[in-house]
Design a protein around this motif. Sequence first.
Motif, PDB file in Angstrom:
ATOM      1  N   TRP A 189       7.753   3.243  -7.590  1.00 20.72           N
ATOM      2  CA  TRP A 189       8.548   3.539  -8.779  1.00 20.72           C
ATOM      3  C   TRP A 189       9.636   4.541  -8.415  1.00 20.72           C
ATOM      4  O   TRP A 189      10.787   4.391  -8.775  1.00 20.72           O
ATOM      5  N   GLN A 190       9.236   5.560  -7.654  1.00 23.67           N
ATOM      6  CA  GLN A 190      10.194   6.541  -7.155  1.00 23.67           C
ATOM      7  C   GLN A 190       9.774   6.974  -5.758  1.00 23.67           C
ATOM      8  O   GLN A 190       8.585   6.948  -5.423  1.00 23.67           O
ATOM      9  N   THR A 191      10.760   7.375  -4.955  1.00 17.52           N
ATOM     10  CA  THR A 191      10.491   7.956  -3.648  1.00 17.52           C
ATOM     11  C   THR A 191      11.216   9.306  -3.591  1.00 17.52           C
ATOM     12  O   THR A 191      12.445   9.361  -3.725  1.00 17.52           O
ATOM     13  N   ILE A 192      10.435  10.378  -3.436  1.00 16.44           N
ATOM     14  CA  ILE A 192      10.987  11.733  -3.436  1.00 16.44           C
ATOM     15  C   ILE A 192      10.477  12.466  -2.205  1.00 16.44           C
ATOM     16  O   ILE A 192       9.268  12.474  -1.938  1.00 16.44           O
ATOM     17  N   ASP A 193      11.390  13.072  -1.453  1.00 14.36           N
ATOM     18  CA  ASP A 193      11.030  13.764  -0.204  1.00 14.36           C
ATOM     19  C   ASP A 193      10.250  12.851   0.733  1.00 14.36           C
ATOM     20  O   ASP A 193       9.341  13.294   1.450  1.00 14.36           O
ATOM     21  N   GLY A 194      10.571  11.579   0.710  1.00 17.97           N
ATOM     22  CA  GLY A 194       9.902  10.617   1.587  1.00 17.97           C
ATOM     23  C   GLY A 194       8.528  10.172   1.103  1.00 17.97           C
ATOM     24  O   GLY A 194       7.859   9.368   1.768  1.00 17.97           O
ATOM     25  N   ILE A 195       8.093  10.669  -0.054  1.00 27.47           N
ATOM     26  CA  ILE A 195       6.772  10.324  -0.608  1.00 27.47           C
ATOM     27  C   ILE A 195       6.953   9.229  -1.645  1.00 27.47           C
ATOM     28  O   ILE A 195       7.798   9.341  -2.542  1.00 27.47           O
ATOM     29  N   GLU A 196       6.140   8.188  -1.546  1.00 26.99           N
ATOM     30  CA  GLU A 196       6.250   7.053  -2.473  1.00 26.99           C
ATOM     31  C   GLU A 196       5.288   7.236  -3.644  1.00 26.99           C
ATOM     32  O   GLU A 196       4.098   7.513  -3.460  1.00 26.99           O
ATOM     33  N   PHE A 197       5.814   7.063  -4.850  1.00 31.61           N
ATOM     34  CA  PHE A 197       5.030   7.147  -6.079  1.00 31.61           C
ATOM     35  C   PHE A 197       5.065   5.774  -6.748  1.00 31.61           C
ATOM     36  O   PHE A 197       6.140   5.221  -6.991  1.00 31.61           O
ATOM     37  N   ARG A 198       3.890   5.233  -7.021  1.00 34.06           N
ATOM     38  CA  ARG A 198       3.808   3.893  -7.601  1.00 34.06           C
ATOM     39  C   ARG A 198       2.683   3.819  -8.621  1.00 34.06           C
ATOM     40  O   ARG A 198       1.818   4.684  -8.706  1.00 34.06           O
ATOM     41  N   SER A 199       2.694   2.748  -9.390  1.00 34.81           N
ATOM     42  CA  SER A 199       1.672   2.522 -10.398  1.00 34.81           C
ATOM     43  C   SER A 199       0.422   1.888  -9.787  1.00 34.81           C
ATOM     44  O   SER A 199       0.523   1.029  -8.901  1.00 34.81           O
ATOM     45  N   MET A 200      -0.743   2.319 -10.270  1.00 32.17           N
ATOM     46  CA  MET A 200      -2.008   1.697  -9.873  1.00 32.17           C
ATOM     47  C   MET A 200      -2.910   1.612 -11.110  1.00 32.17           C
ATOM     48  O   MET A 200      -2.957   2.545 -11.912  1.00 32.17           O
ATOM     49  N   THR A 201      -3.593   0.492 -11.265  1.00 34.46           N
ATOM     50  CA  THR A 201      -4.568   0.337 -12.337  1.00 34.46           C
ATOM     51  C   THR A 201      -5.952   0.173 -11.713  1.00 34.46           C
ATOM     52  O   THR A 201      -6.138  -0.664 -10.832  1.00 34.46           O
ATOM     53  N   VAL A 202      -6.892   0.983 -12.164  1.00 33.19           N
ATOM     54  CA  VAL A 202      -8.247   1.005 -11.605  1.00 33.19           C
ATOM     55  C   VAL A 202      -9.262   0.746 -12.713  1.00 33.19           C
ATOM     56  O   VAL A 202      -9.093   1.212 -13.847  1.00 33.19           O
ATOM     57  N   ARG A 203     -10.301  -0.013 -12.378  1.00 32.79           N
ATOM     58  CA  ARG A 203     -11.417  -0.223 -13.312  1.00 32.79           C
ATOM     59  C   ARG A 203     -12.690   0.332 -12.678  1.00 32.79           C
ATOM     60  O   ARG A 203     -12.944   0.139 -11.482  1.00 32.79           O
TER      61      ARG A 203
END
Length: 395
Positions: free
Chosen positions: A268-282
Amino acid sequence: MPEQSITPTYDVENAVLSRYQAGAQTHEPSLCCPTEYQDVHYLDVIPDEILTKDYGCGDPTRYAIPGDTVLDLGCGAGKNCYMVAQKVGPTGKVIGVDFNDVMLNLARKYQGAIATKIGFHNTEFVKGKIQDLKLPFAPLQAWLQANPITTLEDIARYETKGDRLRAESPLIADESIDLVISNCVLNLVKPRDKQQLFQEIHRVLKKGGRAVISDIVCDEPPTEKILNDPELWSGCIAGAFLEAEFLQMFEAAGFSSVEILNYGAEPWQTIDGIEFRSMTVRAYKGEKAIGRERHQAVIYKGPWKQIQDDAGRTYFRGERMAVCDQTFQRLTNPNGPYAGQFIPVAPYQAIPPETAAPFNYHPEARRDPQETKGADYQLTQLTEDDACCRTDSCC
């Protein structure tokens, strides 16, 4: 379990509250990432004011079933609640919890109109903290208005009142919920409260209940710069869980059958080389009970040569593995997390649960076919063969 080593230098709760109060007034796209809903027709009855001021990163609503009692943590303007309300139907119930009065007022604004459209009323919106689901804020606020805090002694009385309310009239009772959902909210909680948050989710679920949580995760720990940016915390970035940590939090709270339902293909976004994404867990809340020996077995289909469950039991591909009745039911449930992975092998003669002996657990216990067929199987077969051979039907 990984933990953030840097504590934010600002008030996380106030930063989040202020940002989302503003988001309830004016749409703020940066508060969420694009989400595709499976059952889009459930959005038809929801007013645009809610749709444009509700924020999330996934779709936990698709996992509700008719009759469920559902708890939505951080319900915001109520979009997910109103979607789930249609899925669970008139025999189900949906409770939305949020600490933001502006969002709660928006969610409640259309309760009557939506109930009229769908033909029944099954939603409730309450104020509370998702990491402290026992504390009912409405009566506590009423008490506080009559008993303002001006001294240290007043603080002690306030805390005592809160403890009494938790014990006598909890906001969400123990084991009262079938399904807990949340959409991009858990990451907004203060780091020190996150362990308690998962314990609260586990507490309110019924035995066999499940949690389906969509949230933002990251592939590396956030930097000090990210953690000390209030905008990035309220924007679901600074408080993101590490990918593995997110699942470990469920396990540490006592959940089992933890699985990733959806993992964002692109960040979703990449900041300071770190990737942030959505995850759905059950994750499921298991039943704590004495395993009973009913001579059942399961055969793991594959494709792996062997697998191991959360309790350390190993299942070898193609082999009859001895399991207790509780495990047998869980692994072969067509609606459970392991559906289609195991072949059930039931005993020829069922052993009543009330007479079944305690199961003797072993991490790699095979089931002898003789146990499934019963002690008198060979004698029965000989008798049947002898009878067959005395007729003209087979010999």
